[in-house]
Scaffold this active site. Structure first.
Site, short mmCIF file in Angstrom:
data_model
loop_
_atom_site.label_atom_id
_atom_site.label_comp_id
_atom_site.label_asym_id
_atom_site.label_seq_id
_atom_site.Cartn_x
_atom_site.Cartn_y
_atom_site.Cartn_z
N ARG A 186 30.44 52.09 37.01
CA ARG A 186 31.82 52.43 37.37
C ARG A 186 31.96 52.75 38.85
O ARG A 186 33.07 52.87 39.37
CB ARG A 186 32.31 53.62 36.54
CG ARG A 186 32.36 53.36 35.05
CD ARG A 186 32.59 54.67 34.27
NE ARG A 186 33.90 55.23 34.56
CZ ARG A 186 34.99 54.98 33.83
NH1 ARG A 186 34.90 54.17 32.80
NH2 ARG A 186 36.14 55.51 34.13
N CYS A 236 35.20 56.10 39.24
CA CYS A 236 33.98 56.91 39.23
C CYS A 236 33.59 57.19 37.79
O CYS A 236 34.36 56.97 36.86
CB CYS A 236 34.24 58.23 39.94
SG CYS A 236 35.03 58.00 41.53
N TRP A 244 32.73 56.16 43.42
CA TRP A 244 33.12 54.97 44.18
C TRP A 244 34.08 55.47 45.22
O TRP A 244 35.18 55.92 44.90
CB TRP A 244 33.76 53.93 43.26
CG TRP A 244 34.12 52.67 43.98
CD1 TRP A 244 33.29 51.86 44.72
CD2 TRP A 244 35.40 52.05 44.05
NE1 TRP A 244 33.98 50.81 45.24
CE2 TRP A 244 35.28 50.89 44.84
CE3 TRP A 244 36.64 52.35 43.52
CZ2 TRP A 244 36.35 50.06 45.11
CZ3 TRP A 244 37.71 51.51 43.78
CH2 TRP A 244 37.57 50.39 44.58
N HIS A 260 46.80 18.50 52.23
CA HIS A 260 47.85 19.18 53.02
C HIS A 260 47.26 20.24 53.94
O HIS A 260 47.96 21.15 54.37
CB HIS A 260 48.88 19.79 52.07
CG HIS A 260 49.58 18.76 51.25
ND1 HIS A 260 50.48 17.85 51.78
CD2 HIS A 260 49.45 18.43 49.95
CE1 HIS A 260 50.92 17.05 50.82
NE2 HIS A 260 50.31 17.37 49.70
N GLU A 272 38.94 31.20 38.99
CA GLU A 272 37.90 32.10 38.47
C GLU A 272 36.53 31.74 39.03
O GLU A 272 35.73 32.61 39.40
CB GLU A 272 37.90 32.04 36.94
CG GLU A 272 36.81 32.82 36.25
CD GLU A 272 36.75 34.31 36.60
OE1 GLU A 272 37.67 34.82 37.26
OE2 GLU A 272 35.74 34.94 36.25
N LYS A 280 33.51 48.42 38.80
CA LYS A 280 33.84 47.68 37.59
C LYS A 280 35.32 47.76 37.25
O LYS A 280 35.91 46.79 36.82
CB LYS A 280 33.03 48.19 36.40
CG LYS A 280 33.28 47.41 35.12
CD LYS A 280 33.04 45.92 35.28
CE LYS A 280 33.42 45.11 34.06
NZ LYS A 280 33.40 43.66 34.34
N GLU A 328 32.23 37.05 44.83
CA GLU A 328 32.02 38.51 44.63
C GLU A 328 30.57 38.87 44.36
O GLU A 328 30.20 40.03 44.52
CB GLU A 328 32.93 39.06 43.54
CG GLU A 328 32.65 38.63 42.14
CD GLU A 328 33.57 39.37 41.15
OE1 GLU A 328 34.05 40.48 41.43
OE2 GLU A 328 33.80 38.81 40.07
N ASN A 358 37.98 61.87 39.07
CA ASN A 358 38.11 60.42 39.17
C ASN A 358 39.59 60.16 39.38
O ASN A 358 40.41 60.61 38.59
CB ASN A 358 37.62 59.77 37.86
CG ASN A 358 37.74 58.25 37.89
OD1 ASN A 358 37.92 57.67 38.96
ND2 ASN A 358 37.64 57.63 36.73
N GLY A 359 39.95 59.49 40.48
CA GLY A 359 41.37 59.23 40.75
C GLY A 359 41.68 59.53 42.21
O GLY A 359 40.78 59.62 43.04
N LYS A 390 34.06 34.35 41.10
CA LYS A 390 32.68 34.63 40.66
C LYS A 390 31.71 34.45 41.82
O LYS A 390 30.88 35.30 42.10
CB LYS A 390 32.28 33.70 39.51
CG LYS A 390 32.84 34.04 38.15
CD LYS A 390 32.49 35.37 37.55
CE LYS A 390 33.23 36.56 37.97
NZ LYS A 390 34.57 36.84 37.60
C1 AGP Z 1 36.29 40.27 38.16
O1 AGP Z 1 35.03 39.62 38.23
C2 AGP Z 1 36.41 41.40 39.13
N1 AGP Z 1 35.39 42.37 38.92
C3 AGP Z 1 37.80 42.01 39.21
O2 AGP Z 1 38.61 41.05 39.83
C4 AGP Z 1 38.49 42.40 37.88
O3 AGP Z 1 38.79 41.25 37.12
C5 AGP Z 1 39.81 43.11 38.21
O4 AGP Z 1 39.51 44.30 38.90
C6 AGP Z 1 40.65 43.43 36.96
O5 AGP Z 1 39.96 44.31 36.14
P1 AGP Z 1 40.55 44.57 34.65
O6 AGP Z 1 40.48 43.27 33.91
O7 AGP Z 1 39.64 45.61 34.07
O8 AGP Z 1 41.96 45.05 34.79
#
Ligand code: AGP
Length: 609
Positions: free
Chosen positions: A27, A2, A70, A504, A481, A604, A488, A96-97, A485
């Site tokens: 965030r 958050c 969040w 396989h 990766e 994020k 998500e 936050n937490g 991308k």
């Molecule tokens: C990446 O596109 C994602 N948003 C997510 O997987 C991110 O990489 C992951 O949460 C790790 O975040 P960090 O690098 O801030 O630790």
């Protein structure tokens, strides 16, 4: 994760709070709220949805707290939005937490006659503060006592309607104090108050801060250590333009396009071509590095895919076995790690709860730690024994792009420095590698010029139900990766596989038109095998998208789309080959009308488990 902003000063709090929340919305953005104090009364305005919804109302008052959420406990409703008030409407709090023992504490408070309006753990905390305030009539004591009852992680800010001070405390979630002129700020991220002040103090875990408009005190929450602690005032050196969109439609596109710049920042001052040296300091004893027999790399998401590139590089140069684990697994598997081991954590935010917990577990086991991190002053950056900042600047888009390429460059430096310290590489070999690294920004620029062609390919797969990304060797990490991308931000099911694994099982899913993305790099020892994988998939009617630096007759007759990239050595391929995949994901999501910067269900930085 958050976003928190708080203000106390001579000005009206509300404008600062809202502007700050807008800067932190990346965030978390399920709901938002503001509380101020005016004429001894708490004013409260909360809403589900985004910060924009708060603008219809302006609350008076020169002290205030605000929050963009969040959701972790309870759906994103108005009642669950922060700030939360205690039942006498005298204390307001944002958090936050996660309070892990909130249910038990809630039951105890209910037995004392407390009632609750929300499903959140945060409301339990503010009611607990109210309980202790009723016994001490002292906000700092009330906060201390409440937090000593709590198990979990928090970054919190609270105020009492009769006390013109902000009370902040931090354990596991970032908080920073902004020092102004007759006004002070507290926030999760300095971007919230950067246009008011660049003077900041980063709180550490177990810090409690009492902040008035022209003073502040930082003390320890630890029992018996309640005296003041010293936190060094620092100055923020990046500017707001790096947080704003700079004319791009989305932060994600801005951050894709600024990778030549962000990579230049990552390279800056770290290469000396005259001496062929790498000016990257690894703060680990030479004897420790020389005796290394195993390295663990622990991360989440995109950072865990960069970790596979790190594994490839370190094993290539130093022949030390490297284990890669996602942090959420590593921290609970009773990891085999000790004083002779190095644990590397990779994290853009430096706050990801699972990775931070893994780092703390590694340190508890006596291992030495090293961080590859973007956010300066983040929790991980402050807790590792040594580290390399990637200097990518703030990454706002939830889908990580420039952080990944920055991580790969930083991992190149790390692998080369370890090899130098262990004398696994001759000086000429190091020089060759850094000469290649030096070219990365211009190579990425040439990849970005292919954007129009990539947008065209994106329009051809935007309605796919699933997409496969397949790769070999170092490009398996690139496939990982690329799949993340696309999934998500476009919400299309995407999976990665080692190309050799298709036969396989996964190949059973291929049918005419099924997009398969793969890599063809001519100096790749698996070049022929990659072409065979393409022919194998093509024979089932797949729609082949090849990221290729070389086009021959086989590729021309089998690939439905070629995303051109320059020829580079293996150590740079994850950087160069990922650029078209970042753009492909972006344009597919754009064509599908997706949110892009703030994809559904994501945030994020995941500072909760
Ligand atoms: C990446 O596109 C994602 N948003 C997510 O997987 C991110 O990489 C992951 O949460 C790790 O975040 P960090 O690098 O801030 O630790």
């Amino acid at each position: 994760m958050c976003g928190i902003t708080a203000y106390v000063g001579d000005g009206q709090a509300y404008p600062y709070l809202l502007k700050g929340l807008e800067r932190l919305e990346y965030r978390g953005y399920d709901s938002a709220g503001v509380a101020t104090v005016n004429n001894g009364q708490v004013q409260l305005h909360k809403t589900p949805g985004k910060v924009e919804q708060l603008k219809s109302t302006v609350l008076p008052g020169k002290i205030g707290i605000s929050h963009t959420r969040w959701a972790t406990h309870g759906p994103p409703t108005k009642d669950n939005a922060h700030p939360h008030l205690c039942q006498t409407n005298s204390i307001a709090l944002v958090h936050n937490g996660i309070i892990e023992n909130y249910a038990q504490l809630r039951g105890q408070l209910q037995e004392k006659g407390y009632t609750f309006k929300s499903d959140t753990d945060t409301e339990v905390l503010v009611q607990l503060m109210n309980y202790y305030y009723g016994k001490t009539y002292n906000m700092e004591m009330a906060l201390r006592k409440a937090l000593h009852d709590v198990v979990g992680a928090y970054g919190i800010v609270a105020f009492h309607k009769d006390d013109p001070r902000l009370y902040a405390a931090r354990k596991g979630s970032p908080l920073v104090v902004g020092i102004g002129d007759n006004e002070n700020f507290v926030a999760s991220d300095p971007a919230a108050f950067l246009d008011s002040t660049r003077r900041v103090l980063y709180l550490e875990d177990e810090d409690i801060a009492v902040v008035s408009k022209n003073d502040y005190e930082i003390k320890s929450l630890c029992v018996g250590e309640e005296e003041c602690v010293h936190r060094t005032e620092e100055s923020i050196d990046w500017d707001l333009s790096s947080v704003e969109k700079n004319g791009f439609e989305h932060f994600m596109l801005k951050e894709i396009m600024e990778q030549p710049e962000s990579l230049k920042h990552c390279l800056a001052g770290r290469i000396d071509l005259t001496t062929g040296g790498i000016k990257v300091t690894i703060d680990l004893p030479e004897h420790f590095v020389k005796r290394l027999s195993k390295i663990s790399i622990v991360a989440c998401g995109t950072s865990s895919y960069a970790a596979y590139v790190g594994k490839y590089l370190i094993e290539k140069y130093s022949r030390i076995p490297v284990e890669v684990d996602v942090a959420s697994e590593w921290r609970y598997k009773n990891p085999i790690v000790g004083p002779e081991d190095l644990v590397i954590v990779i994290s853009q935010s430096g706050e990801t709860a699972d990775t931070l917990a893994a780092l703390r577990e590694a340190k508890k086991q006596g291992a030495r730690s090293l961080g590859v991190i973007n956010v300066v002053g983040s929790s991980m950056a402050r807790e590792v024994d040594s580290g390399i900042y990637i200097h990518a600047g703030p990454e706002i888009g939830v889908a990580s792009t420039k952080a990944f390429t920055g991580q790969v460059v930083a991992l190149n430096f790390l692998a080369l420095r370890l090899a130098e310290m262990r004398k696994d590489l001759r000086h000429e070999e190091v020089l060759l590698a850094i000469q290649e690294l030096e070219k990365t920004p211009e190579l990425v620029t040439s990849c970005l010029k292919e954007a129009p062609e990539i947008k065209e390919v994106a329009s051809q797969i935007k309605d796919a139900k699933s997409v496969f990304f397949i790769g070999r060797g170092v490009n398996l990490a690139t496939a990982m990766e690329g799949a993340l991308k696309l999934k998500e931000i476009s919400y299309i099911h995407s999976e990665f596989f080692p190309a050799g694994e298709m036969k396989h099982g996964p190949i059973a899913l291929l049918e005419p038109g099924f997009p398969v993305v793969t890599f063809v790099n001519k100096n790749d020892p698996m070049y022929e095998k990659n072409l065979s994988s393409i022919q194998e998939a093509k024979a089932r009617g797949a729609f082949i998208i090849a990221v290729a630096d070389h086009v021959d007759a086989v590729l021309t007759s089998n690939a439905d789309a070629i995303l051109h990239v320059p020829t580079v050595p293996d150590i740079l391929q994850p950087i160069i080959n990922v650029i078209p995949l970042q753009l492909l994901a972006y344009y597919v999501a754009l064509a599908r009308g997706c949110e892009i910067d703030q994809p559904r269900n994501l945030a994020k930085s995941v500072t909760v488990e």
